[in-house]
Design an enzyme around this catalytic site. Sequence first.
Site, PDB file in Angstrom:
ATOM      1  N   ASP A  12       3.979  -1.533  -0.169  1.00  0.00           N
ATOM      2  CA  ASP A  12       3.561  -0.299   0.514  1.00  0.00           C
ATOM      3  C   ASP A  12       2.075  -0.041   0.246  1.00  0.00           C
ATOM      4  O   ASP A  12       1.687   0.973  -0.333  1.00  0.00           O
ATOM      5  CB  ASP A  12       4.408   0.901   0.070  1.00  0.00           C
ATOM      6  CG  ASP A  12       4.251   1.238  -1.410  1.00  0.00           C
ATOM      7  OD1 ASP A  12       4.428   2.437  -1.761  1.00  0.00           O
ATOM      8  OD2 ASP A  12       3.929   0.344  -2.219  1.00  0.00           O
ATOM      9  N   ASP A  17      -0.880  -2.489  -4.562  1.00  0.00           N
ATOM     10  CA  ASP A  17      -0.179  -3.467  -3.717  1.00  0.00           C
ATOM     11  C   ASP A  17      -1.171  -4.461  -3.130  1.00  0.00           C
ATOM     12  O   ASP A  17      -0.900  -5.660  -3.025  1.00  0.00           O
ATOM     13  CB  ASP A  17       0.524  -2.784  -2.550  1.00  0.00           C
ATOM     14  CG  ASP A  17       1.503  -1.713  -2.953  1.00  0.00           C
ATOM     15  OD1 ASP A  17       1.053  -0.617  -3.336  1.00  0.00           O
ATOM     16  OD2 ASP A  17       2.710  -1.984  -2.906  1.00  0.00           O
ATOM     17  N   ASN A  39       3.657   4.714  -0.362  1.00  0.00           N
ATOM     18  CA  ASN A  39       2.367   5.355  -0.641  1.00  0.00           C
ATOM     19  C   ASN A  39       1.839   6.080   0.595  1.00  0.00           C
ATOM     20  O   ASN A  39       1.104   7.062   0.480  1.00  0.00           O
ATOM     21  CB  ASN A  39       1.342   4.299  -1.063  1.00  0.00           C
ATOM     22  CG  ASN A  39       1.578   3.808  -2.473  1.00  0.00           C
ATOM     23  OD1 ASN A  39       1.889   4.595  -3.369  1.00  0.00           O
ATOM     24  ND2 ASN A  39       1.461   2.506  -2.670  1.00  0.00           N
ATOM     25  N   THR A 122       7.184  -4.101  -4.411  1.00  0.00           N
ATOM     26  CA  THR A 122       6.213  -3.290  -5.147  1.00  0.00           C
ATOM     27  C   THR A 122       6.098  -1.882  -4.582  1.00  0.00           C
ATOM     28  O   THR A 122       5.101  -1.197  -4.801  1.00  0.00           O
ATOM     29  CB  THR A 122       4.824  -3.960  -5.143  1.00  0.00           C
ATOM     30  OG1 THR A 122       4.359  -4.051  -3.781  1.00  0.00           O
ATOM     31  CG2 THR A 122       4.867  -5.344  -5.769  1.00  0.00           C
ATOM     32  N   PHE A 162       7.511   6.701  -9.185  1.00  0.00           N
ATOM     33  CA  PHE A 162       7.468   6.965  -7.748  1.00  0.00           C
ATOM     34  C   PHE A 162       8.352   6.031  -6.931  1.00  0.00           C
ATOM     35  O   PHE A 162       9.106   6.497  -6.070  1.00  0.00           O
ATOM     36  CB  PHE A 162       6.021   6.868  -7.247  1.00  0.00           C
ATOM     37  CG  PHE A 162       5.869   7.083  -5.767  1.00  0.00           C
ATOM     38  CD1 PHE A 162       5.711   6.008  -4.909  1.00  0.00           C
ATOM     39  CD2 PHE A 162       5.890   8.365  -5.227  1.00  0.00           C
ATOM     40  CE1 PHE A 162       5.555   6.206  -3.538  1.00  0.00           C
ATOM     41  CE2 PHE A 162       5.743   8.579  -3.857  1.00  0.00           C
ATOM     42  CZ  PHE A 162       5.577   7.492  -3.011  1.00  0.00           C
ATOM     43  N   ASN A 163       8.288   4.733  -7.106  1.00  0.00           N
ATOM     44  CA  ASN A 163       9.055   3.793  -6.270  1.00  0.00           C
ATOM     45  C   ASN A 163      10.558   4.042  -6.366  1.00  0.00           C
ATOM     46  O   ASN A 163      11.274   3.976  -5.374  1.00  0.00           O
ATOM     47  CB  ASN A 163       8.760   2.341  -6.658  1.00  0.00           C
ATOM     48  CG  ASN A 163       7.373   1.896  -6.257  1.00  0.00           C
ATOM     49  OD1 ASN A 163       6.745   2.509  -5.386  1.00  0.00           O
ATOM     50  ND2 ASN A 163       6.865   0.863  -6.914  1.00  0.00           N
ATOM     51  N   HIS A 237      -0.374  -1.438 -11.334  1.00  0.00           N
ATOM     52  CA  HIS A 237       1.076  -1.584 -11.464  1.00  0.00           C
ATOM     53  C   HIS A 237       1.622  -2.849 -10.792  1.00  0.00           C
ATOM     54  O   HIS A 237       2.279  -3.668 -11.413  1.00  0.00           O
ATOM     55  CB  HIS A 237       1.786  -0.402 -10.799  1.00  0.00           C
ATOM     56  CG  HIS A 237       1.329   0.950 -11.227  1.00  0.00           C
ATOM     57  ND1 HIS A 237       1.705   1.548 -12.410  1.00  0.00           N
ATOM     58  CD2 HIS A 237       0.538   1.857 -10.587  1.00  0.00           C
ATOM     59  CE1 HIS A 237       1.165   2.748 -12.494  1.00  0.00           C
ATOM     60  NE2 HIS A 237       0.455   2.962 -11.413  1.00  0.00           N
ATOM     61  N   ASP A 238       1.379  -2.972  -9.499  1.00  0.00           N
ATOM     62  CA  ASP A 238       2.111  -3.942  -8.679  1.00  0.00           C
ATOM     63  C   ASP A 238       1.750  -5.387  -8.988  1.00  0.00           C
ATOM     64  O   ASP A 238       2.578  -6.288  -8.816  1.00  0.00           O
ATOM     65  CB  ASP A 238       1.891  -3.658  -7.194  1.00  0.00           C
ATOM     66  CG  ASP A 238       2.443  -2.303  -6.799  1.00  0.00           C
ATOM     67  OD1 ASP A 238       1.967  -1.731  -5.799  1.00  0.00           O
ATOM     68  OD2 ASP A 238       3.348  -1.812  -7.496  1.00  0.00           O
TER      69      ASP A 238
HETATM   70  O1  RIB Z   1       4.406   4.366  -9.516  1.00  0.00           O
HETATM   71  C1  RIB Z   1       3.551   3.308  -9.136  1.00  0.00           C
HETATM   72  C2  RIB Z   1       4.029   2.659  -7.884  1.00  0.00           C
HETATM   73  O2  RIB Z   1       4.046   3.603  -6.828  1.00  0.00           O
HETATM   74  C3  RIB Z   1       3.114   1.522  -7.401  1.00  0.00           C
HETATM   75  O3  RIB Z   1       3.872   0.573  -6.717  1.00  0.00           O
HETATM   76  C4  RIB Z   1       2.185   2.213  -6.462  1.00  0.00           C
HETATM   77  O4  RIB Z   1       1.659   1.320  -5.455  1.00  0.00           O
HETATM   78  C5  RIB Z   1       3.121   3.201  -5.821  1.00  0.00           C
HETATM   79  O5  RIB Z   1       3.838   2.521  -4.794  1.00  0.00           O
HETATM   80 CA    CA Z   2       3.271  -0.012  -4.426  1.00  0.00          CA
END
Ligand code: RIB
Ligand code: CA
Length: 309
Positions: A12, A17, A39, A122, A162-163, A237-238
């Site tokens: 996303d 990403d 996102n 991701t 979040f994901n 993160h990703d």
């Molecule tokens: O919480 C971080 C995640 O949420 C990452 O994948 C970032 O790109 C958002 O999608």
């Molecule tokens: Ca992401």
Amino acid sequence: MSHRPRIILDCDPGHDDAFALIVASKYTELLGVTTVAGNAPLELTTRNARIILDLCGSHAPLHSGANRPLVQPPVFADYVHGKSGMDGAVLPEPSRPADSSAAIDFIIDTVRAADDVWLVPTGPLTNIALALTRAPDLASKVAGISLMGGGRLGNRTPTAEFNIWLDPEAAATVFSCGAPILMAGLHLTHEFQATPGRVSAIEASHATLGPLLGGLLRFFARSYVDRHVGFEGAAMHDVCAVLALTHPQLFTSAQRFVGIDVCGNFARGMTVIDERKLIHRPSVNTTVLETIDADAGFARICEAVASCP
Ligand code: RIB
Ligand code: CA
């Protein structure tokens, strides 16, 4: 040392990403890219994926997928990634459209047709859950699922990342499907920060792409440094979900049972990690990534950027 895993990256974009795509295009056999709302709305995450694939010279197939979570209404993270989903630089227009809007079919058909395919989500796990539900045979056919999500703390809420938070029902399907799961959670990814020195190193890695990526990272950093105590840059993160497959030697991990809370008030979207040292406890379903050699990881990002056309 790296080996070249065969993957589908479900994303996303999203600043981090974007870097996961760049690293995947260098270090993996990238069978395809699928996009999901997260996102930003689906049309923006798909547009951003098209742009990044152009920038890293990848001709990998691109298919858009779910435009909303399975149950709850869509929520976007423009407070982190900006209105475009990838603010901070003047980006070129994408050169090609998505190949289809049939990401779920692409995932199913590709996994059934090839061996040893890793799914690397991701973003929210909506596309992966839809594919597993429509084709339950995928759980035993995939090599595994290396995902960014969850962790021992939250970001969208005190307990939920979040994901996972955006689509807990999808996450519950994925974590209970029986496929091998690698989880890059926030307790890991918060240690993988694009500090100013690392941003400079990325900028210096490519004459034209470097400054563009530096602009993206400086924008992305703002929502971390300005809103958190002790952060020196954005958490990448990703990228961890890709590096866990291409450079596993950079990580330590633990074998754990992980469950998803879908009914909680404070804990909806939490990845509940069973740390109990009981002899009889729920069977392990997840390899929880614990630490990363961050300097080595960023060196791999710089190499991937340098290899772009
Ligand atoms: O919480 C971080 C995640 O949420 C990452 O994948 C970032 O790109 C958002 O999608
Ligand atoms: Ca992401």
